[in-house]
Write a protein that holds these residues in place. Structure first.
Motif, PDB file in Angstrom:
ATOM      1  N   THR A  38      10.361  25.086 -13.009  1.00 42.91           N
ATOM      2  CA  THR A  38       9.352  26.372 -14.047  1.00 42.91           C
ATOM      3  C   THR A  38       8.805  25.040 -15.330  1.00 42.91           C
ATOM      4  O   THR A  38       8.001  25.175 -15.579  1.00 42.91           O
ATOM      5  CB  THR A  38      10.298  26.499 -15.657  1.00 42.91           C
ATOM      6  N   ASN A  39       9.554  23.757 -15.817  1.00 40.19           N
ATOM      7  CA  ASN A  39       8.978  22.630 -16.644  1.00 40.19           C
ATOM      8  C   ASN A  39       8.058  21.743 -15.463  1.00 40.19           C
ATOM      9  O   ASN A  39       6.642  21.054 -15.514  1.00 40.19           O
ATOM     10  CB  ASN A  39      10.069  21.515 -17.018  1.00 40.19           C
ATOM     11  N   TRP A  40       8.268  21.956 -14.259  1.00 42.64           N
ATOM     12  CA  TRP A  40       7.374  20.585 -13.111  1.00 42.64           C
ATOM     13  C   TRP A  40       7.541  21.535 -11.884  1.00 42.64           C
ATOM     14  O   TRP A  40       5.764  19.862 -12.316  1.00 42.64           O
ATOM     15  CB  TRP A  40       8.980  19.324 -12.834  1.00 42.64           C
ATOM     16  N   VAL A  41       7.126  21.925 -11.725  1.00 43.28           N
ATOM     17  CA  VAL A  41       6.681  22.548 -10.533  1.00 43.28           C
ATOM     18  C   VAL A  41       5.999  23.771 -10.318  1.00 43.28           C
ATOM     19  O   VAL A  41       4.305  24.027 -10.201  1.00 43.28           O
ATOM     20  CB  VAL A  41       7.877  23.321  -9.203  1.00 43.28           C
ATOM     21  N   ARG A  42       5.980  24.425 -11.440  1.00 39.99           N
ATOM     22  CA  ARG A  42       4.671  26.226 -11.052  1.00 39.99           C
ATOM     23  C   ARG A  42       3.966  25.644 -12.513  1.00 39.99           C
ATOM     24  O   ARG A  42       3.008  26.086 -11.724  1.00 39.99           O
ATOM     25  CB  ARG A  42       5.764  27.109 -12.652  1.00 39.99           C
ATOM     26  N   HIS A  76      15.914  19.098  -7.831  1.00 42.45           N
ATOM     27  CA  HIS A  76      14.526  19.721  -6.833  1.00 42.45           C
ATOM     28  C   HIS A  76      14.109  18.576  -6.105  1.00 42.45           C
ATOM     29  O   HIS A  76      13.761  17.985  -7.506  1.00 42.45           O
ATOM     30  CB  HIS A  76      14.233  20.612  -7.127  1.00 42.45           C
ATOM     31  N   GLY A  77      13.851  18.746  -4.717  1.00 46.84           N
ATOM     32  CA  GLY A  77      12.833  17.062  -4.714  1.00 46.84           C
ATOM     33  C   GLY A  77      11.727  17.703  -3.946  1.00 46.84           C
ATOM     34  O   GLY A  77      11.415  18.606  -3.064  1.00 46.84           O
ATOM     35  N   MET A  78      10.973  16.895  -3.843  1.00 47.68           N
ATOM     36  CA  MET A  78       9.451  17.378  -3.669  1.00 47.68           C
ATOM     37  C   MET A  78       9.091  14.916  -3.672  1.00 47.68           C
ATOM     38  O   MET A  78       9.120  14.775  -4.079  1.00 47.68           O
ATOM     39  CB  MET A  78       9.041  18.174  -4.562  1.00 47.68           C
ATOM     40  N   GLY A  79       8.043  16.030  -2.123  1.00 44.39           N
ATOM     41  CA  GLY A  79       7.582  14.101  -2.109  1.00 44.39           C
ATOM     42  C   GLY A  79       8.153  13.493  -0.566  1.00 44.39           C
ATOM     43  O   GLY A  79       9.073  14.282  -0.522  1.00 44.39           O
ATOM     44  N   PRO A  80       7.932  12.703  -0.415  1.00 46.28           N
ATOM     45  CA  PRO A  80       7.978  11.534   0.858  1.00 46.28           C
ATOM     46  C   PRO A  80       9.466  10.848   0.453  1.00 46.28           C
ATOM     47  O   PRO A  80       9.363  10.345  -0.645  1.00 46.28           O
ATOM     48  CB  PRO A  80       6.781  10.767   1.298  1.00 46.28           C
ATOM     49  N   PRO A 131       1.213  22.220  -3.671  1.00 49.71           N
ATOM     50  CA  PRO A 131       2.518  22.935  -3.273  1.00 49.71           C
ATOM     51  C   PRO A 131       3.623  23.210  -4.624  1.00 49.71           C
ATOM     52  O   PRO A 131       3.411  22.315  -5.133  1.00 49.71           O
ATOM     53  CB  PRO A 131       2.972  21.683  -2.459  1.00 49.71           C
ATOM     54  N   THR A 132       4.612  24.056  -4.084  1.00 49.22           N
ATOM     55  CA  THR A 132       6.152  24.227  -4.408  1.00 49.22           C
ATOM     56  C   THR A 132       6.797  24.569  -4.115  1.00 49.22           C
ATOM     57  O   THR A 132       7.517  24.788  -4.726  1.00 49.22           O
ATOM     58  CB  THR A 132       5.669  25.784  -6.033  1.00 49.22           C
ATOM     59  N   GLU A 133       6.896  24.685  -3.104  1.00 52.59           N
ATOM     60  CA  GLU A 133       8.461  24.769  -2.492  1.00 52.59           C
ATOM     61  C   GLU A 133       8.547  22.944  -2.495  1.00 52.59           C
ATOM     62  O   GLU A 133       8.494  21.999  -2.092  1.00 52.59           O
ATOM     63  CB  GLU A 133       7.775  23.988  -0.785  1.00 52.59           C
ATOM     64  N   THR A 134      10.055  23.257  -2.563  1.00 51.55           N
ATOM     65  CA  THR A 134      11.055  21.770  -3.347  1.00 51.55           C
ATOM     66  C   THR A 134      11.883  21.726  -2.065  1.00 51.55           C
ATOM     67  O   THR A 134      12.151  23.169  -1.538  1.00 51.55           O
ATOM     68  CB  THR A 134      11.231  22.646  -4.608  1.00 51.55           C
ATOM     69  N   THR A 135      13.018  20.958  -1.980  1.00 57.21           N
ATOM     70  CA  THR A 135      14.180  21.070  -1.251  1.00 57.21           C
ATOM     71  C   THR A 135      15.308  20.644  -2.444  1.00 57.21           C
ATOM     72  O   THR A 135      15.155  20.523  -2.988  1.00 57.21           O
ATOM     73  CB  THR A 135      14.150  20.045  -0.555  1.00 57.21           C
ATOM     74  N   LEU A 136      16.481  21.358  -1.960  1.00 54.28           N
ATOM     75  CA  LEU A 136      17.920  21.151  -3.144  1.00 54.28           C
ATOM     76  C   LEU A 136      18.765  21.430  -2.638  1.00 54.28           C
ATOM     77  O   LEU A 136      19.056  20.483  -1.530  1.00 54.28           O
ATOM     78  CB  LEU A 136      18.176  23.151  -3.367  1.00 54.28           C
TER      79      LEU A 136
END
Length: 257
Positions: free
Chosen positions: A46-50, A24-28, A5-10
Motif C-alpha cells: 500500500t505504502n510503496w508499490v500501489r 517484498h523486493g523490486m528492481g535488479p 510496475p507493481t509486481e514484487t517478489t516475496l
C-alpha cells in the motif's frame, strides 16, 4: 490500471525474536539496496508499490527492499504481549539488515510516518546507511508520542462505533483496506519508544525530511530538519494521508536516493 510496475517478489526473514517476517523486493538484484518502511495500519504494498514510488526507484537501477512491519501485512501478528517489546520494530529491521549481509554504507534507508520513526530508532540504535529519509514525520512525533498513540488506541478500541467521516472513522476505513489486525496493533502501540532530542543532533549522515505541505499529524517536519546536522527538506502537496498517494512523493524519494 497502473502505468508502472507493481509486481514484487516475496521473501522471508526472521524477526529479532525469530518470528516469521516478510519483505517484498523490486528492481535488479545487483542494484544498490534501499530499504523503505511503511506506516502504521499500512503495509509495503500500500505504502510503496500501489502508487508507483518503488517503481521509480527500481527504474533507476535500485534494489528496493520493502519489509512488512510486525503486526502488519504478511509479517507475524502475535496476539501475546511476549511478541512485543520496546524497540521491537527497529530491532526487527536491524535483524533484516544483518540477515541480508549489508555493512555500513552498503544500503540506504527510509520510512513514512511510523516507518520514519522506526528509521530514526534504527539510526539511533546503530544502523549505518549511506543516506536516510524521514517522511511524514515531525519533531514532536519523535519526542512525544502521547497524542498519536492515544488517537490510534481510540480507533482500534472503538472499531464499528466511530462517527461517520470523523478522523477515527477514516483511520478505521484505511485499516480495513489493508486487512489490519486490531488485537496485534493494540499490543504494538504499547511499544513505541520516544527519541531523545540529543540523539537527533548526533545523526551526521545525510537525511531527507520529506512532508506533505498540509501534514501536521506528527508535528513540524521543518523543526525536525532543523534538529538534524545534515538534513535536506522537501515539501510535496497533500496532507498525511494524501501526500503518500501522489506522484510528487515518489519523485522526491527517487531524487534523494
Amino acid at each position: 490500471m497502473a502505468d508502472f510496475p507493481t509486481e514484487t517478489t516475496l521473501h522471508s526473514f526472521k524477526g529479532v525474536d525469530g518470528a516469521p517476517m516478510a519483505w517484498h523486493g523490486m528492481g535488479p538484484e545487483d542494484g544498490r539496496p534501499v530499504i523503505l518502511i511503511h506506516g502504521l495500519f499500512s503495509n509495503a504494498q500500500t505504502n510503496w508499490v500501489r502508487y508507483g514510488h518503488a517503481a521509480k526507484l527500481a527504474a533507476k537501477g535500485r534494489r528496493v527492499i520493502l519489509p512488512d512491519l510486525r503486526a502488519h501485512g504478511q509479517s507475524a501478528k502475535p496476539h501475546d504481549p511476549s511478541g512485543y517489546s520496546s524497540d521491537i520494530l527497529a530491532d526487527d529491521n536491524l535483524a533484516l539488515i544483518d540477515q541480508l549481509g549489508f555493512g555500513a554504507g552498503d544500503y540506504d534507508l527510509g520510512g513514512y510516518s511510523l516507518g520514519g520513526r522506526t528509521t530514526a530508532r534504527m539510526l539511533v540504535r546503530g544502523a549505518r546507511p549511506g543516506k536516510a529519509m524521514l517522511a511524514g514525520m515531525g519533531l514532536e512525533g519523535l519526542l512525544d508520542l502521547g497524542g498519536r498513540v492515544s488517537f490510534f488506541r481510540k480507533v482500534l478500541e472503538g472499531i464499528g462505533t466511530h462517527q461517520k467521516f470523523s478522523p477515527e472513522w477514516m483511520a478505521e476505513g484505511f485499516l480495513r483496506t489493508t486487512g489490519g489486525d486490531a488485537k496485534a496493533l493494540l499490543l504494538l502501540l504499547d511499544n513505541f519508544p520516544r527519541i531523545q532530542r540529543a540523539s537527533l543532533t548526533e545523526l551526521s549522515l545525510p537525511i531527507l525530511v520529506l512532508t506533505g505541505s498540509e501534514d501536521q499529524d506528527n508535528g513540524s517536519a521543518r523543526a525536525l530538519a532543523a534538529q538534524l546536522p545534515n538534513a535536506g527538506y522537501v515539501e510535496v502537496p497533500g496532507n498525511h494521508m494524501s501526500a503518500v498517494t501522489l506522484p510528487e512523493m515518489g519523485d522526491a524519494i527517487a531524487n534523494w536516493f
